[in-house]
Motif scaffolding. Structure first.
Motif, PDB file in Angstrom:
ATOM      1  N   THR A  12      -5.372   4.269   7.055  1.00 41.06           N
ATOM      2  CA  THR A  12      -4.428   4.388   8.175  1.00 41.06           C
ATOM      3  C   THR A  12      -3.240   3.426   8.046  1.00 41.06           C
ATOM      4  OG1 THR A  12      -6.323   4.831   9.615  1.00 41.06           O
ATOM      5  CG2 THR A  12      -4.259   4.253  10.709  1.00 41.06           C
ATOM      6  N   HIS A  13      -3.529   2.212   7.588  1.00 39.19           N
ATOM      7  CA  HIS A  13      -2.545   1.128   7.692  1.00 39.19           C
ATOM      8  C   HIS A  13      -1.430   1.202   6.665  1.00 39.19           C
ATOM      9  CE1 HIS A  13      -5.343   0.092  10.644  1.00 39.19           C
ATOM     10  NE2 HIS A  13      -6.316   0.000   9.755  1.00 39.19           N
ATOM     11  N   GLY A  14      -1.566   2.149   5.731  1.00 40.40           N
ATOM     12  CA  GLY A  14      -0.447   2.429   4.839  1.00 40.40           C
ATOM     13  C   GLY A  14       0.770   2.908   5.611  1.00 40.40           C
ATOM     14  N   ALA A  15       0.579   3.325   6.845  1.00 36.73           N
ATOM     15  CA  ALA A  15       1.694   3.775   7.685  1.00 36.73           C
ATOM     16  C   ALA A  15       2.715   2.670   7.907  1.00 36.73           C
ATOM     17  CB  ALA A  15       1.173   4.274   9.027  1.00 36.73           C
ATOM     18  N   LEU A  16       2.284   1.402   7.745  1.00 35.94           N
ATOM     19  CA  LEU A  16       3.213   0.292   7.929  1.00 35.94           C
ATOM     20  C   LEU A  16       3.704  -0.256   6.583  1.00 35.94           C
ATOM     21  CD1 LEU A  16       1.629  -1.734  10.877  1.00 35.94           C
ATOM     22  CD2 LEU A  16       3.040   0.293  10.930  1.00 35.94           C
ATOM     23  N   GLY A  17       3.523   0.524   5.531  1.00 34.39           N
ATOM     24  CA  GLY A  17       4.031   0.078   4.229  1.00 34.39           C
ATOM     25  C   GLY A  17       3.124  -0.905   3.527  1.00 34.39           C
ATOM     26  N   CYS A  37      -6.461   8.806  -6.125  1.00 30.38           N
ATOM     27  CA  CYS A  37      -4.999   8.737  -6.117  1.00 30.38           C
ATOM     28  C   CYS A  37      -4.443   8.145  -4.825  1.00 30.38           C
ATOM     29  CB  CYS A  37      -4.405  10.135  -6.263  1.00 30.38           C
ATOM     30  SG  CYS A  37      -4.744  10.869  -7.853  1.00 30.38           S
ATOM     31  N   ALA A  38      -3.224   7.615  -4.957  1.00 32.78           N
ATOM     32  CA  ALA A  38      -2.454   7.235  -3.777  1.00 32.78           C
ATOM     33  C   ALA A  38      -1.698   8.468  -3.296  1.00 32.78           C
ATOM     34  CB  ALA A  38      -1.468   6.138  -4.140  1.00 32.78           C
ATOM     35  N   MET A  39      -1.559   8.626  -1.983  1.00 34.10           N
ATOM     36  CA  MET A  39      -0.722   9.680  -1.417  1.00 34.10           C
ATOM     37  C   MET A  39       0.467   8.996  -0.750  1.00 34.10           C
ATOM     38  SD  MET A  39      -3.782  12.007   0.232  1.00 34.10           S
ATOM     39  CE  MET A  39      -2.863  13.445   0.753  1.00 34.10           C
ATOM     40  N   GLU A  40       1.653   9.270  -1.280  1.00 29.88           N
ATOM     41  CA  GLU A  40       2.854   8.627  -0.731  1.00 29.88           C
ATOM     42  C   GLU A  40       3.643   9.697   0.022  1.00 29.88           C
ATOM     43  OE1 GLU A  40       4.870   6.160  -3.699  1.00 29.88           O
ATOM     44  OE2 GLU A  40       6.764   6.658  -2.732  1.00 29.88           O
ATOM     45  N   PHE A  41       4.048   9.387   1.247  1.00 28.20           N
ATOM     46  CA  PHE A  41       4.735  10.372   2.078  1.00 28.20           C
ATOM     47  C   PHE A  41       6.168   9.922   2.330  1.00 28.20           C
ATOM     48  CE2 PHE A  41       0.241  10.077   3.242  1.00 28.20           C
ATOM     49  CZ  PHE A  41      -0.186  11.377   2.996  1.00 28.20           C
ATOM     50  N   GLU A  42       7.103  10.857   2.223  1.00 33.71           N
ATOM     51  CA  GLU A  42       8.492  10.509   2.526  1.00 33.71           C
ATOM     52  C   GLU A  42       9.256  11.754   2.956  1.00 33.71           C
ATOM     53  OE1 GLU A  42       9.836   9.070  -1.427  1.00 33.71           O
ATOM     54  OE2 GLU A  42      10.972  10.935  -1.519  1.00 33.71           O
ATOM     55  N   GLY A  43      10.527  11.568   3.261  1.00 32.61           N
ATOM     56  CA  GLY A  43      11.371  12.700   3.634  1.00 32.61           C
ATOM     57  C   GLY A  43      11.805  12.624   5.089  1.00 32.61           C
ATOM     58  N   PRO A  44      12.761  13.482   5.445  1.00 24.06           N
ATOM     59  CA  PRO A  44      13.350  13.400   6.787  1.00 24.06           C
ATOM     60  C   PRO A  44      12.340  13.593   7.923  1.00 24.06           C
ATOM     61  CG  PRO A  44      14.165  15.336   5.556  1.00 24.06           C
ATOM     62  CD  PRO A  44      13.443  14.463   4.589  1.00 24.06           C
ATOM     63  N   VAL A  45      11.310  14.392   7.694  1.00 22.76           N
ATOM     64  CA  VAL A  45      10.324  14.592   8.772  1.00 22.76           C
ATOM     65  C   VAL A  45       9.517  13.318   9.001  1.00 22.76           C
ATOM     66  CG1 VAL A  45       8.259  15.891   9.443  1.00 22.76           C
ATOM     67  CG2 VAL A  45      10.239  17.094   8.494  1.00 22.76           C
ATOM     68  N   ALA A  63      -5.640  10.576   4.724  1.00 21.06           N
ATOM     69  CA  ALA A  63      -5.513  10.647   3.260  1.00 21.06           C
ATOM     70  C   ALA A  63      -6.902  10.726   2.625  1.00 21.06           C
ATOM     71  CB  ALA A  63      -4.760   9.427   2.737  1.00 21.06           C
ATOM     72  N   ILE A  64      -7.834   9.998   3.192  1.00 19.54           N
ATOM     73  CA  ILE A  64      -9.205   9.976   2.656  1.00 19.54           C
ATOM     74  C   ILE A  64      -9.839  11.370   2.709  1.00 19.54           C
ATOM     75  CG2 ILE A  64     -10.124   9.251   4.916  1.00 19.54           C
ATOM     76  CD1 ILE A  64     -11.629   8.259   1.548  1.00 19.54           C
ATOM     77  N   GLU A  65      -9.403  12.207   3.618  1.00 18.07           N
ATOM     78  CA  GLU A  65      -9.985  13.551   3.717  1.00 18.07           C
ATOM     79  C   GLU A  65      -9.550  14.447   2.555  1.00 18.07           C
ATOM     80  OE1 GLU A  65     -12.309  12.352   6.000  1.00 18.07           O
ATOM     81  OE2 GLU A  65     -10.445  11.898   6.994  1.00 18.07           O
ATOM     82  N   ALA A  66      -8.588  13.985   1.770  1.00 19.38           N
ATOM     83  CA  ALA A  66      -8.281  14.678   0.514  1.00 19.38           C
ATOM     84  C   ALA A  66      -8.786  13.831  -0.653  1.00 19.38           C
ATOM     85  CB  ALA A  66      -6.782  14.922   0.383  1.00 19.38           C
ATOM     86  N   GLY A  67      -9.614  12.842  -0.355  1.00 17.45           N
ATOM     87  CA  GLY A  67     -10.164  11.967  -1.386  1.00 17.45           C
ATOM     88  C   GLY A  67      -9.276  10.790  -1.734  1.00 17.45           C
ATOM     89  N   GLY A  68      -8.114  10.664  -1.081  1.00 12.74           N
ATOM     90  CA  GLY A  68      -7.137   9.637  -1.441  1.00 12.74           C
ATOM     91  C   GLY A  68      -7.674   8.221  -1.329  1.00 12.74           C
ATOM     92  N   LYS A  69      -7.185   7.363  -2.228  1.00 12.18           N
ATOM     93  CA  LYS A  69      -7.551   5.952  -2.178  1.00 12.18           C
ATOM     94  C   LYS A  69      -6.771   5.268  -1.059  1.00 12.18           C
ATOM     95  CE  LYS A  69      -7.948   2.113  -5.418  1.00 12.18           C
ATOM     96  NZ  LYS A  69      -8.324   2.031  -6.843  1.00 12.18           N
ATOM     97  N   ASN A  70      -5.501   5.627  -0.965  1.00 12.44           N
ATOM     98  CA  ASN A  70      -4.670   5.098   0.116  1.00 12.44           C
ATOM     99  C   ASN A  70      -3.594   6.126   0.440  1.00 12.44           C
ATOM    100  OD1 ASN A  70      -3.402   4.491  -2.460  1.00 12.44           O
ATOM    101  ND2 ASN A  70      -1.910   3.304  -1.330  1.00 12.44           N
ATOM    102  N   GLY A  71      -3.087   6.035   1.661  1.00 10.48           N
ATOM    103  CA  GLY A  71      -1.911   6.806   2.048  1.00 10.48           C
ATOM    104  C   GLY A  71      -0.839   5.775   2.311  1.00 10.48           C
ATOM    105  N   VAL A  72       0.400   6.056   1.983  1.00 10.32           N
ATOM    106  CA  VAL A  72       1.401   5.007   2.192  1.00 10.32           C
ATOM    107  C   VAL A  72       2.778   5.606   2.491  1.00 10.32           C
ATOM    108  CG1 VAL A  72       2.008   4.694  -0.261  1.00 10.32           C
ATOM    109  CG2 VAL A  72       2.203   2.764   1.326  1.00 10.32           C
ATOM    110  N   ILE A  73       3.474   4.920   3.379  1.00 11.92           N
ATOM    111  CA  ILE A  73       4.845   5.290   3.759  1.00 11.92           C
ATOM    112  C   ILE A  73       5.669   4.011   3.671  1.00 11.92           C
ATOM    113  CG2 ILE A  73       6.324   6.066   5.663  1.00 11.92           C
ATOM    114  CD1 ILE A  73       3.875   7.689   6.682  1.00 11.92           C
TER     115      ILE A  73
END
Ligand code: SF4
Lengths: 183, 434
Positions: free
Chosen positions: B133-138, B199-207, B223-233
């Protein structure tokens, strides 16, 4: 870590999640308590739905009575151990007497937990191995040469090398490994 | 070759100029979080390995947030909380959010950023898979097990295999009937349940830029629900404002290099999407609401770290304003401060709480509650063959209690609209402001 593992196979499908490996209900047992920890063995794989527990028939309990299983080798498909971070999952399998899980792929937290805690070996194979082995088959696994032999059918399969994690498994757990690394 | 956002954060924590996906590196950890399910086991291993008198690596940054089994009579669950309380006292931990006291908060992943424990560029580990979750804060944030956590608790270190990164570029405009939850369910459906394993899942873009901090948390959470190690923005001005309001701990901002190497890049035009659900019994079983609208349900559940934050309830309140629910509907604020928001924030002339109560919802105490089933007396637990529409994150067999129960994962809009009709329902007709 034993490099040579012999014993009976217990066969599962894809996406065996940690709630199936050890349902949330049993997580309040304390793994560090001698009296309570055996319950993790008793309830190992207790959440696998009927019809899917022990292929090809699917109606076999992993631990039929008591706290230990008759099967020390688990064979599964893709994404074994997905879901929560609970270390209780590899712990429960090891408590029940499992020494190795051979699957096409693992979810990473499960993978890391089984290695870092030194519980049991996560071994990957490119083969759709859970369609090649039946519950109860006698297997022999040699981690030095990365081979799995089904003694019941006489067929042999390749396993992927353990790679980086071999050093941790051989050290015993992450604490011993870190010491070796001078951490 | 440049580095991805995740590689940059890990390189910094490893004290190196650069790292590459696939390498194993030792890093310094900023924050270690644990809760009542994994805390006692972690503490057990910590004492066993470092000695009975050992001290944690940094009192300020070992954060204990009990949340899973709080409002239960289950003796072992309550004993686990006692173990945490004793440990927090012995170690003089300033950040222990103790049940039964004014400091009690509730769900760890909503509490951690809210109380200022997450800063951009940090390495955050937690004994819970949704720590991503906390990847949302970079930050680089990931879930670990008890042995890993015990090691970090004593040393402030861990080893990490640098993950490859899959990038998701969210373009276009988010339709008014959709929320972050729909987006992440869409993405998980796209790559599958194990599509981001290791894998890391990195999210970006205008949305993504447009999304609030809470909505970004919903995305990284799953992100973990797709097996991701981390999600990050990557952190932006919104994140900086959020963090500065909550802590004065200094931090570093990182950004991916333009020539970074990605395993895969998905470009998604969000304007073309529709409200999305995951049908039983896996989070990647994606369906558009239009494909399955009318599916019979027996209850609705709005709560958890994914769908029990203030903005999730704001969305549900908007849908439920002046309406009555057609089936059992459970509302569980994730934390005590979200609960306070329900009492004070309004949609039109009514507080969210008034709207839910008048609609006939049942409101439970803050915590994880039935998101993961839990002891049989857990509020909202599915004890038999219920068919639940839920704002939570997992719908594996047995996840919300009974193996017979079926769970549809949905956004707060869809869950609330479905609560009003008793079947899977498009939210648009209930969103008059839209
Ligand atoms: S709310 Fe659910 S997913 Fe989130 S931490 Fe609690 S049990 Fe886990």
């Amino acid at each position: 870590m034993n490099s040579l593992i012999k014993g009976k196979a217990f066969v599962l499908g894809d996406n065996i999640d940690t709630d199936q490996i050890i349902p949330a209900k049993y997580l309040s047992y304390d793994p560090s308590n001698e009296e309570e920890k055996k319950y993790f063995g008793k309830f190992a794989l207790f959440g696998v739905p009927e019809g899917e527990s022990g292929y090809p028939g699917g109606d076999i309990r992993y631990v039929s009575e008591g706290y230990k299983s008759d099967y020390n080798i688990i064979i599964a498909g893709e994404n074994f151990g997905c879901g929560s971070s609970r270390e209780h999952a590899p712990f429960a399998l090891a408590e029940a007497g499992a020494e190795i899980v051979v699957a096409q792929s693992f979810a990473r937290i499960y993978f890391r937990n089984s290695v870092n805690g030194g519980y049991l070996v996560p071994s990957e194979t490119p083969v759709k191995i859970n369609e090649e082995v039946a519950t109860g088959d006698e297997l022999e696994i040699d981690l030095e040469i990365n081979k799995l032999k089904n003694l019941t059918s006489g067929k042999e399969y390749d396993l992927n090398p353990l790679g980086d994690i071999k050093a941790i498994m051989e050290a015993g757990d992450v604490f011993k490994y870190a010491k070796q690394m001078g951490e | 070759m440049g580095m991805t956002l995740t590689e940059k954060i890990i390189a910094n924590a490893a004290g190196r100029d650069s790292v590459k996906a696939g390498e194993n590196v030792w890093v310094n950890v900023n924050v270690l979080m644990t809760h009542d399910v994994c805390g006692p086991g972690t503490i057990g291993i910590f004492k066993d390995k470092f000695g009975a008198d050992a001290k944690v690596f940094d009192k300020e940054n070992v954060v204990i947030i009990p949340d899973h089994y709080i409002f239960t009579e289950d003796k072992r669950a309550l004993r686990n909380i006692d173990i945490l309380t004793d440990f927090a006292k012995e170690q003089e931990l300033p950040h222990y959010y103790q049940p039964g006291t004014d400091t009690y908060m509730g769900v760890c992943h909503v509490t951690l950023p809210e109380k200022g424990h997450v800063r951009p560029g940090e390495i955050i580990l937690g004994t819970d898979s949704h720590t991503c979750t906390h990847g949302a804060l970079g930050a680089f944030a990931t879930g670990i097990g008890n042995t890993d956590a015990a090691f970090t608790m004593g040393t402030g270190r861990t080893w990490l295999k640098v993950p490859e990164t899959i990038k998701f570029v969210l373009e276009g405009k988010l339709p008014k009937t959709m929320m972050a939850k729909d987006l992440i369910l869409h993405m998980i459906g796209e790559i599958g349940f194990s599509g981001a394993t290791y894998c890391a899942m990195e999210f970006e873009g205008p949305v993504i830029d447009e999304l609030s901090i809470e909505e970004r948390m919903t995305i990284c959470n799953m992100a973990i629900e797709a097996g991701g190690k981390n999600g990050v923005i990557a952190a932006d001005a919104k994140v900086e404002a959020y963090v500065k309001e909550r802590t004065d701990v200094p931090y570093t901002l990182f950004k991916a290099d333009a020539d970074a190497d990605y395993k895969d890049v998905y470009v998604i035009n969000c304007s073309e999407l529709e409200p999305t659900v995951a049908i039983p019994s896996a989070p990647d079983k994606r369906k558009g609401v239009s494909e399955i609208k009318g599916t019979e349900l027996t209850r609705a559940y709005i709560g958890s770290c994914t769908g029990g934050k203030t903005e999730d309830f704001a969305a549900a309140a908007e849908v439920m304003y002046g309406q009555k629910v057609a089936m059992d509907t459970f509302v569980v604020p994730s934390t005590t401060f979200v609960e306070k928001d329900l009492r004070t924030l309004k949609y039109k002339d009514k507080t969210y709480m008034e709207i839910f109560l008048e609609a006939g919802c049942r409101i439970g105490p803050p915590g994880c509650a039935a998101c993961l089933g839990g002891p049989e007396d857990t509020f909202g637990r599915a004890n038999s063959n219920e068919i639940v529409v839920s704002t939570t994150n997992r719908n594996f067999p047995g996840r919300m209690g009974s193996m017979q129960a079926q769970v549809y994962l949905a956004s707060p809009y869809v869950a609330a609209a479905s609560a009003l009709t008793g079947v899977i329902t498009q939210p648009d007709e209930y969103l008059e402001s839209k």
